[in-house]
Design a protein around this motif. Structure first.
Motif, PDB file in Angstrom:
ATOM      1  N   PHE A 199       0.832  -1.213   0.000  1.00  0.00           N
ATOM      2  CA  PHE A 199       0.000   0.000   0.000  1.00  0.00           C
ATOM      3  C   PHE A 199       0.860   1.255   0.000  1.00  0.00           C
ATOM      4  O   PHE A 199       1.995   1.198   0.458  1.00  0.00           O
ATOM      5  CB  PHE A 199      -0.911  -0.002   1.241  1.00  0.00           C
ATOM      6  N   PRO A 200       0.285   2.403  -0.462  1.00  0.00           N
ATOM      7  CA  PRO A 200      -1.014   2.552  -1.101  1.00  0.00           C
ATOM      8  C   PRO A 200      -0.996   1.961  -2.509  1.00  0.00           C
ATOM      9  O   PRO A 200       0.075   1.846  -3.114  1.00  0.00           O
ATOM     10  CB  PRO A 200      -1.215   4.071  -1.147  1.00  0.00           C
ATOM     11  N   GLN A 204      -5.621   2.772   0.664  1.00  0.00           N
ATOM     12  CA  GLN A 204      -4.541   3.304   1.504  1.00  0.00           C
ATOM     13  C   GLN A 204      -3.972   2.197   2.398  1.00  0.00           C
ATOM     14  O   GLN A 204      -2.797   2.199   2.740  1.00  0.00           O
ATOM     15  CB  GLN A 204      -5.108   4.443   2.364  1.00  0.00           C
ATOM     16  N   GLU A 205      -4.850   1.253   2.761  1.00  0.00           N
ATOM     17  CA  GLU A 205      -4.446   0.166   3.661  1.00  0.00           C
ATOM     18  C   GLU A 205      -5.396  -1.017   3.446  1.00  0.00           C
ATOM     19  O   GLU A 205      -6.330  -0.916   2.640  1.00  0.00           O
ATOM     20  CB  GLU A 205      -4.540   0.637   5.113  1.00  0.00           C
ATOM     21  N   SER A 260      -9.696  -1.133   2.928  1.00  0.00           N
ATOM     22  CA  SER A 260     -10.170   0.244   2.863  1.00  0.00           C
ATOM     23  C   SER A 260     -10.243   0.594   1.377  1.00  0.00           C
ATOM     24  O   SER A 260      -9.233   0.550   0.668  1.00  0.00           O
ATOM     25  CB  SER A 260      -9.176   1.137   3.605  1.00  0.00           C
ATOM     26  N   TYR A 298      -2.507   9.808  -7.887  1.00  0.00           N
ATOM     27  CA  TYR A 298      -2.586   9.356  -6.487  1.00  0.00           C
ATOM     28  C   TYR A 298      -1.211   9.011  -5.898  1.00  0.00           C
ATOM     29  O   TYR A 298      -1.117   8.511  -4.784  1.00  0.00           O
ATOM     30  CB  TYR A 298      -3.559   8.174  -6.353  1.00  0.00           C
ATOM     31  N   VAL A 308       0.989   6.641  -6.342  1.00  0.00           N
ATOM     32  CA  VAL A 308       1.231   5.283  -5.851  1.00  0.00           C
ATOM     33  C   VAL A 308       2.231   4.584  -6.763  1.00  0.00           C
ATOM     34  O   VAL A 308       2.429   4.986  -7.911  1.00  0.00           O
ATOM     35  CB  VAL A 308      -0.078   4.441  -5.769  1.00  0.00           C
TER      36      VAL A 308
END
Ligand code: KG4
Ligand code: ZN
Length: 337
Positions: free
Chosen positions: A130-131, A148-149, A152, A260, A262
């Motif tokens: 994550f993320p 995010q985790e 979730s 985002y 990531v």
């Protein structure tokens, strides 16, 4: 930590499946009983027939699972089950079986959202990092999700009409390929050349998708060619269709990854088995230094192993259902935050 064994049940569409998963990542044993051969002759899944077959199959699958796994019900920590979304009659059979086992054994019942299952299919290959951004592409869903985790989910975009798998199956049907046509279109696309002029579906700067336009474009093209007495080159049509849809899916996914911030991408759902999509994503991720995770083929389409993996993380988050749990045809994954 004591090992946690989940007995997982999946029956949301036309596969009756059960699995035993250890600690959310280790597949002890899985049984999948597919009804594809029964539904083929109807050109798609017939909900009523699917639920009747689940009733017949569910105890057979349960018995086979325990015979194969050498684990007993006593070793099981909790029961995980897909409660939705999906075909309501089909879901009810799995939910009823899970509730019965939970009641008889006194073990906790974990409700699992089908899409959470598809996402956690990736955890069976390698622990999720994550993320991340998840691209969910199945017969019923096309969504971009930010996580995010664990457990979730934040939706950042989705289809406004048809799901990508549904569109693949309809295009397949138009050109005379048997249900489920997605894999057959994929195979032909690799033989053909991108020679047909098809539109790029909702090729804008949003994270939304729309596949009904390209589906109509294929229908019109096939009808027009038929009226002119021309034969369709199926391989080329599949190649053009696959190029357009995968190009937009990949473009929007890569955009989300950048916005985002990531560096992990996971792909989930039946259409993640698509070779064209896999190849394009592999190339883009390599060029942009993104860790890409795609489940192995048997974990792409519906199976209970993925439900067992997701159930472990739902359980850790305290998501437990009562005996009042019921199946739902439509449900919001984004309540799990
Ligand atoms: O995830 P899944 O098993 O069921 C749903 O939850 O919807 O996905 C089934 C969908 C079908 O539409 C099937 O045609 C599609 O996944 N599919 C593919 C491929 N393999 C399965 N679509 C395109 N290319 C493939 N290789
Ligand atoms: Zn599915």
């Amino acid at each position: 930590m004591k090992d946690i064994y989940i007995l997982a049940i999946e029956s949301s569409c036309d596969e009756t499946s059960m699995s035993i998963i250890k600690n959310g990542c280790e597949e002890i044993s899985t049984v999948v009983l597919s009804q594809i051969d029964i539904h083929k002759s109807y050109g798609g899944v017939v909900p009523e027939i699917a639920s009747r077959n689940h009733i017949e199959n569910i105890t057979i699958v349960l018995e086979e699972l325990f015979q194969k796994s050498k684990i007993t019900l006593d070793d099981i920590t909790a029961i995980g089950v897909t409660y939705g979304p999906g075909l309501i009659g089909s879901l009810l059979i799995g939910v009823q079986a899970a509730k019965t086992i939970a009641l008889v054994t006194g073990k906790p019942l974990i409700p699992v959202h089908h899409i959470a299952g598809h996402i956690y299919a990736n955890n069976l290959e390698k622990r999720l990092q994550f993320p991340l951004i998840a691209l969910v592409v199945s017969g019923g869903h096309t969504e971009l999700i930010f996580m995010q985790e664990d457990y979730s989910f934040k939706k950042i975009g989705g289809t406004l009409d048809d799901a990508i798998g549904e569109c693949y199956d309809k295009v397949a049907k138009i050109i005379g390929l048997e249900y489920p046509g997605g894999p057959k279109v994929d195979r032909l696309a690799h033989i053909g050349k991108d020679n047909y002029d098809l539109p790029y579906p909702l090729n804008d700067n949003t994270y939304n998708f729309s596949f009904s336009g390209i589906k109509s474009a294929v229908i019109n093209l096939v009808h027009n060619e038929e009226q002119r007495g021309n034969k369709i080159n199926k391989e080329d049509l599949c190649a053009s269709f696959q190029e357009r849809v995968t190009s937009v899916l990949v473009k929007k996914t890569m955009h989300a990854i950048k916005e985002y911030h990531v560096s992990n991408l996971i792909v989930a759902g039946g259409v993640s088995a698509n070779k064209g999509l896999r190849e394009r994503l592999e190339k883009e991720c390599k060029e942009n230094n993104i860790q890409l995770s795609i489940p192995k083929i048997e974990h792409c389409t519906d199976n209970a192993a993925m439900i067992g993996a997701a159930a472990f993380y739902a359980y850790k988050k305290g998501i437990i259902a009562e005996q009042t749990l019921t199946a739902v045809a439509v449900d919001n994954l984004y309540k799990y935050n």
